[in-house]
Design an enzyme around this catalytic site. Structure first.
Site, PDB file in Angstrom:
ATOM      1  N   ARG A 139       0.243  -5.995  19.837  1.00 46.29           N
ATOM      2  CA  ARG A 139      -0.122  -4.587  19.909  1.00 46.29           C
ATOM      3  C   ARG A 139       0.525  -3.965  21.136  1.00 46.29           C
ATOM      4  O   ARG A 139       0.377  -4.479  22.243  1.00 46.29           O
ATOM      5  CB  ARG A 139      -1.646  -4.519  20.078  1.00 46.29           C
TER       6      ARG A 139
ATOM      7  N   THR B 225       0.599   2.443  22.942  1.00 42.53           N
ATOM      8  CA  THR B 225       0.383   3.187  21.693  1.00 42.53           C
ATOM      9  C   THR B 225      -0.605   2.485  20.764  1.00 42.53           C
ATOM     10  O   THR B 225      -1.058   3.078  19.787  1.00 42.53           O
ATOM     11  CB  THR B 225       1.710   3.322  20.918  1.00 42.53           C
TER      12      THR B 225
ATOM     13  N   ASP C 200      -9.819  -9.433  26.057  1.00 40.81           N
ATOM     14  CA  ASP C 200      -8.604  -9.736  25.293  1.00 40.81           C
ATOM     15  C   ASP C 200      -8.716 -11.157  24.734  1.00 40.81           C
ATOM     16  O   ASP C 200      -8.646 -12.138  25.480  1.00 40.81           O
ATOM     17  CB  ASP C 200      -7.377  -9.605  26.207  1.00 40.81           C
TER      18      ASP C 200
ATOM     19  N   ASP D 268      -5.729 -13.628  25.434  1.00 41.33           N
ATOM     20  CA  ASP D 268      -5.674 -14.060  26.841  1.00 41.33           C
ATOM     21  C   ASP D 268      -6.795 -15.039  27.156  1.00 41.33           C
ATOM     22  O   ASP D 268      -6.599 -16.020  27.872  1.00 41.33           O
ATOM     23  CB  ASP D 268      -5.764 -12.846  27.775  1.00 41.33           C
TER      24      ASP D 268
END
Ligand code: PRP
Ligand code: URA
Length: 211
Positions: free
Chosen positions: A104, A108, A202, A205
């Site tokens: 991603r 944006t 995340d 991560d």
């Protein structure tokens, strides 16, 4: 309209609370994601068709049940979806595994495809697309588009994720009404950076120990 199921089994809710916490390190995060995926795999296969076969026990001949119907493929969306594969394979050890690589854009939130490798007979299979997070819905839609482009039928796809934002569920349902969406938790909303609140941060991560 596509169906959305929230799997609010107590074990799943308990384990989700563990992975939401900042204090949960990579090792535990990985293990618990895998455990939740296994519990979800058990539930999302509840409607698999069965057929009768005749067998011989050590004592008698007998008619018993065996799985029939479509073969299965598990499709993780890279990277974070990889964290759910082992849990699914624990329940479906003979499943094939296809991969759709997407990341991603941080500004944006647009998904970018970088890798697709799928079983050749994808058209014939029941597909479980797995990704821990459904945020804006862009990645899920792009992954399903990638499958559809290669012959998969949306009605044969279940999208299985751990934490979803209402925004993502809405756009995915609109784009693919025939795809069943199964989530462990439907959270409150997205923040301005496209992260799910309260969420778990995340997922990629946290699974792989990157930043
Ligand atoms: C995360 C997550 C989903 C996506 C969800 O992946 O694993 O694929 O974001 O966001 P969306 O619904 O707004 O598209 P990311 O792009 O961070 O890549 P990664 O798995 O490699 O970390
Ligand atoms: N991707 C993640 O890994 N976490 C979020 O909260 C949103 C997208």
């Amino acid at each position: 309209m596509g169906q959305v199921t929230v799997m609010d089994h107590p074990l799943i809710q308990h384990k989700l609370t563990i992975i939401r916490q900042t204090t949960t390190g990579t090792k535990d995060f990985r293990e618990v994601v895998s455990e939740i995926a296994m519990l979800m795999a058990y539930e999302v296969t509840r409607d698999m068709p069965l057929e009768d076969i005749e067998i011989e026990t050590p004592l008698v001949k007998s008619v018993q049940k065996t799985l029939s119907g479509k073969k299965v493929a598990i499709i993780p969306i890279l990277r974070a979806g990889l964290g759910m594969v082992d849990g699914f394979l624990a329940m479906l050890p003979a499943a094939k595994v296809g991969h759709v690589g997407l990341y991603r854009d941080e500004e944006t939130f647009e998904p970018h495809e970088y890798f697709v490798k799928l079983p050749a007979d994808i058209k014939e299979r029941q597909l479980f697309v797995v990704d821990p997070m459904l945020a804006t819905g862009g990645s899920a839609i792009a992954a399903i588009e990638a499958l559809e482009k290669r012959g998969a039928k949306p009605s044969n796809i279940k999208f299985v994720c751990l934490v979803a934002a209402p925004e993502g569920v809405k756009v995915l349902k609109e784009a693919y009404p025939d795809v069943e969406i199964v989530v462990a938790a439907l959270d409150e909303r997205l923040n301005e950076n496209g992260y799910i609140l309260p969420g778990l941060g995340d997922a990629g991560d946290r699974l792989f120990g990157t930043k």
